[in-house]
Design an enzyme around this catalytic site. Structure first.
Site, mmCIF file in Angstrom:
data_model
loop_
_atom_site.group_PDB
_atom_site.id
_atom_site.type_symbol
_atom_site.label_atom_id
_atom_site.label_comp_id
_atom_site.label_asym_id
_atom_site.label_seq_id
_atom_site.Cartn_x
_atom_site.Cartn_y
_atom_site.Cartn_z
ATOM 1 N N LYS A 13 9.480 -0.972 13.828
ATOM 2 C CA LYS A 13 10.048 -0.709 12.497
ATOM 3 C C LYS A 13 11.153 0.335 12.598
ATOM 4 O O LYS A 13 12.220 0.185 12.012
ATOM 5 C CB LYS A 13 8.962 -0.146 11.562
ATOM 6 C CG LYS A 13 7.921 -1.129 11.106
ATOM 7 C CD LYS A 13 7.028 -0.424 10.077
ATOM 8 C CE LYS A 13 5.747 -1.173 9.816
ATOM 9 N NZ LYS A 13 4.799 -0.432 8.999
ATOM 10 N N HIS A 28 -6.668 -33.339 17.272
ATOM 11 C CA HIS A 28 -5.584 -34.196 17.749
ATOM 12 C C HIS A 28 -4.417 -33.372 18.275
ATOM 13 O O HIS A 28 -3.297 -33.889 18.418
ATOM 14 C CB HIS A 28 -5.123 -35.125 16.620
ATOM 15 C CG HIS A 28 -6.207 -36.077 16.217
ATOM 16 N ND1 HIS A 28 -6.405 -37.294 16.850
ATOM 17 C CD2 HIS A 28 -7.202 -35.969 15.304
ATOM 18 C CE1 HIS A 28 -7.450 -37.901 16.301
ATOM 19 N NE2 HIS A 28 -7.958 -37.114 15.368
ATOM 20 N N GLU A 79 -4.835 -6.667 14.661
ATOM 21 C CA GLU A 79 -4.306 -5.349 14.298
ATOM 22 C C GLU A 79 -5.425 -4.311 14.406
ATOM 23 O O GLU A 79 -5.178 -3.143 14.701
ATOM 24 C CB GLU A 79 -3.707 -5.382 12.883
ATOM 25 C CG GLU A 79 -2.755 -4.229 12.607
ATOM 26 C CD GLU A 79 -1.888 -4.435 11.372
ATOM 27 O OE1 GLU A 79 -0.713 -4.802 11.506
ATOM 28 O OE2 GLU A 79 -2.398 -4.235 10.265
ATOM 29 N N GLU A 125 10.447 -4.956 4.405
ATOM 30 C CA GLU A 125 10.462 -6.367 4.003
ATOM 31 C C GLU A 125 10.149 -6.511 2.514
ATOM 32 O O GLU A 125 10.839 -7.217 1.775
ATOM 33 C CB GLU A 125 9.414 -7.167 4.806
ATOM 34 C CG GLU A 125 9.725 -7.336 6.278
ATOM 35 C CD GLU A 125 9.173 -6.201 7.135
ATOM 36 O OE1 GLU A 125 8.930 -5.090 6.602
ATOM 37 O OE2 GLU A 125 9.015 -6.431 8.346
ATOM 38 N N GLY A 158 -4.901 -1.912 4.946
ATOM 39 C CA GLY A 158 -4.144 -3.072 4.455
ATOM 40 C C GLY A 158 -4.850 -4.386 4.741
ATOM 41 O O GLY A 158 -4.977 -5.258 3.873
ATOM 42 N N ARG A 159 -5.340 -4.545 5.960
ATOM 43 C CA ARG A 159 -5.947 -5.831 6.353
ATOM 44 C C ARG A 159 -7.353 -6.015 5.778
ATOM 45 O O ARG A 159 -7.956 -7.067 5.965
ATOM 46 C CB ARG A 159 -5.944 -5.965 7.876
ATOM 47 C CG ARG A 159 -6.516 -4.767 8.624
ATOM 48 C CD ARG A 159 -6.133 -4.831 10.100
ATOM 49 N NE ARG A 159 -6.558 -3.659 10.857
ATOM 50 C CZ ARG A 159 -5.842 -2.555 10.991
ATOM 51 N NH1 ARG A 159 -4.679 -2.436 10.401
ATOM 52 N NH2 ARG A 159 -6.294 -1.539 11.731
ATOM 53 N N LYS A 201 0.848 -1.204 0.000
ATOM 54 C CA LYS A 201 0.000 0.000 0.000
ATOM 55 C C LYS A 201 0.880 1.250 0.000
ATOM 56 O O LYS A 201 0.681 2.164 -0.788
ATOM 57 C CB LYS A 201 -0.919 -0.037 1.233
ATOM 58 C CG LYS A 201 -1.818 1.160 1.347
ATOM 59 C CD LYS A 201 -2.779 1.033 2.513
ATOM 60 C CE LYS A 201 -3.503 2.356 2.733
ATOM 61 N NZ LYS A 201 -4.417 2.327 3.868
HETATM 62 O O1 F6P Z 1 2.066 -4.322 9.910
HETATM 63 C C1 F6P Z 1 1.827 -2.991 9.638
HETATM 64 C C2 F6P Z 1 1.333 -2.791 8.238
HETATM 65 O O2 F6P Z 1 1.239 -1.421 8.032
HETATM 66 C C3 F6P Z 1 -0.006 -3.482 7.954
HETATM 67 O O3 F6P Z 1 -1.082 -2.765 8.420
HETATM 68 C C4 F6P Z 1 0.049 -3.631 6.486
HETATM 69 O O4 F6P Z 1 -0.898 -4.546 6.022
HETATM 70 C C5 F6P Z 1 1.483 -4.080 6.310
HETATM 71 O O5 F6P Z 1 2.213 -3.335 7.264
HETATM 72 C C6 F6P Z 1 2.060 -3.905 4.942
HETATM 73 O O6 F6P Z 1 2.030 -2.567 4.533
HETATM 74 P P1 F6P Z 1 2.200 -2.172 3.022
HETATM 75 O O7 F6P Z 1 1.085 -2.786 2.237
HETATM 76 O O8 F6P Z 1 2.180 -0.674 2.998
HETATM 77 O O9 F6P Z 1 3.535 -2.700 2.547
#
Ligand code: F6P
Length: 542
Positions: free
Chosen positions: A505, A385, A354, A213, A268-269, A207
């Site tokens: 972060k 199980h 979240e 990452e 995002g979620r 987003k």
């Molecule tokens: O974990 C924090 C967060 O901002 C989430 O809310 C989001 O889904 C994720 O990191 C990834 O963010 P982006 O889509 O901006 O890379």
């Protein structure tokens, strides 16, 4: 009028019910009301929801509905659907429901026709997905795409991977999707080690397009591709982006013609039904993706228009508040009896935790009660199980959702009937248990008898649908989104920001140079971190 919902008479009434409730057992509730199983059941779209095995009475339900009134739940629902800026800390609308409005609908928010915007992106996604599926889109050397690798994390990963797995039975099987999320290099290595770059498409989903990452994985994926194809022009055929941030996408080197956008009003979620679901659309095709969106929309409409007393997501959200805040439950199990839903609990963890892992109210005041239960689960019967023992005979209150389907995706011998007999047996055993008298009557040795008693009275909700189709899948996800919303409203928290993940972060960025450079100071953090850094550097020869 009291300032906070938790100061209200309605809240106190529920506290009173909770105090009395330890003496109530589901055996008695079912015994005194032979119709309970039908009376406490409801339907939303294709989902049959049996909530009769919950620790509730008519009085408790009335008290919960009164609490919803006090929290102005109906008004809050209307505000969300209308695009009001209910995400107050980021001054944003919360409009994931607009992602599944039909083309004929209209919704103008902040001066913009969001339905037209949504369908223009869906059309571009559809055209692109068609080209990948038909083989019209070829890679740099003319090969058709065989593998799609989605690189993203959090909402840019959990939704797509969960949906891809859930809807595999509807996939075009000659295109495989893989998902890289972790910055642990193992993830990228394992997901690419056997791939041919010439037939691989990367979808970089972020987003913000600033997530460490995702951008690190994307950069390494580009190097991997170029090591083999040795031409920068190859990037345009093998990399597309999904983001709200065109500038950063261009900075990264992806042509914005190959970018699929979405908007800051999609959290995002909550973003799976946006362009974030591109890998899923490539897998199942634009028509079945549209079926999924229609499923979401059916539940959205129910949530938007149904009075709270008959509103299924609202009811289930209120039950969660009852358990978490008033009866002291700490967690909530979600147990799909569908192997295809094996990533559902992982997806729900971000959606619910979240969203509702907050301890400050919208007003800025700290909460004085429990919020945000821990969601967890595994598909049945595997969980039976593993951890069901603790739910059956342990000391914790763990409300559980059982999700099952009457029709299997694949009917093999008697397997589905056996599977579903487990599904039905578990909620019965959890509710009614087995008394000492019953155990003794079976001739169990006196010393063993107490160990075999099942106390029962463990609450469950059963969600049964005919078949796991794209539409039913969309309904299920929308159901949980709106349950989560309901809980946030009662708790007076902002379910749509996530400031809690920011500090880690920032600290990771500050620590990175200390791990990579021998000349960086390794003694200016806390003593625990300093010692760990020294040990790490020694192992890495720095
Ligand atoms: O974990 C924090 C967060 O901002 C989430 O809310 C989001 O889904 C994720 O990191 C990834 O963010 P982006 O889509 O901006 O890379």
């Amino acid at each position: 009028m009291s300032e906070h919902v938790s100061d209200s008479a309605e809240w106190q009434a529920l506290q009173g019910h909770a105090e009395k409730f330890s003496a109530v057992h589901l055996r008695d509730l079912f015994g005194s009301d032979p119709q309970r199983g039908e009376r406490y059941a409801a339907e939303v779209a294709d989902l049959y929801v049996d909530y009769s095995k919950n620790l509730i009475t008519d009085e408790v339900l009335s008290a919960l509905f009164a609490l919803a009134g006090r929290a102005r739940l109906s008004e809050r629902i209307a505000a969300m659907f209308a695009g009001e800026h209910i995400n107050i800390t980021e001054d944003r609308a919360v409009l994931h429901t607009a992602l599944r409005l039909p083309r004929s609908a209209s919704l103008v928010v902040d001066g913009q026709d969001v339905v037209a915007d949504v369908h223009s992106v869906l059309d571009r996604m559809g055209a692109f997905a068609d080209k990948i599926r038909s083989g019209e889109w070829v890679g740099h050397t003319g090969q058709r795409i065989k593998t799609v690798v989605n690189i993203g994390i959090g909402g840019s990963d959990l939704g797509p991977v969960m949906a891809y797995e859930a809807l595999k039975d509807y996939a075009q099987r000659d295109i495989e999707c893989r998902f890289v999320s972790n910055i642990d290099p193992t993830d990228l290595y394992e997901k690419t080690r056997d791939l041919d770059p010439a037939s691989t498409l990367f979808i970089i989903v972020s987003k913000t397009f600033t997530t460490q990452e995702t951008l690190t994985n994307a950069r390494e994926a580009r190097s991997w591709l170029l090591r083999s194809l040795s031409d920068d022009a190859a990037v345009a055929k093998h990399f597309v982006a999904v983001s709200t941030n065109a500038e950063k996408v261009a900075d990264f080197g992806i042509d914005t013609d190959n970018m699929f956008g979405f908007w800051d009003w999609v959290g995002g979620r909550y973003s799976l039904p946006s362009a974030v679901g591109l890998s899923v659309m490539i897998s199942i095709g634009k028509e079945q993706f549209a079926d999924m969106l229609a499923g979401y929309h059916a539940v959205d409409e129910h949530f938007r228009t149904t009075p709270i007393e008959r509103n299924v997501p609202a009811l289930l959200g209120l039950l969660n508040v009852w358990y978490d805040t008033f009866l002291g439950a700490q967690s909530h199990a979600v147990l799909p009896y569908a192997q295809y839903l094996h990533r559902f609990a992982a997806y729900l963890q971000q959606l619910t935790m979240e969203s509702n892992g907050k301890s400050v109210r919208l007003s800025g005041d700290p909460v004085t009660y429990q919020t945000g239960e821990v969601f967890w689960g595994e598909p049945g019967t595997n969980g039976q199980h593993a951890f069901y023992q603790l739910i059956h005979q342990g000391t914790k209150l763990i409300p559980a959702d059982f999700i099952g389907f009457s029709q299997p995706n694949h009917d093999i011998g008697e397997m589905h009937d056996l599977f579903m007999s487990n599904f039905l047996a578990q909620t019965g055993a959890l509710a009614f248990g087995r008394t000492l008298e019953q155990v003794q009557a079976e001739g169990t040795k006196p010393a063993v008898a107490p160990h075999r008693v099942m106390q029962g009275n463990h609450p469950t909700t059963t969600i049964l649908a005919d078949k796991l189709t794209p539409a039913v899948f969309g309904q299920l996800v929308a159901l949980y989104e709106h349950i989560t919303f309901t809980q946030g409203v009662i708790w007076e928290i902002n379910s749509f920001d996530q400031w809690g993940v920011e500090l880690g972060k920032v600290m990771a960025n500050q620590l990175a140079p200390k791990l990579t450079s021998a000349s960086a100071p390794a003694d200016d953090a806390d003593s625990s971190t300093n010692a760990l850094i020294k040990r790490y550097r020694a192992a890495r020869g720095r």
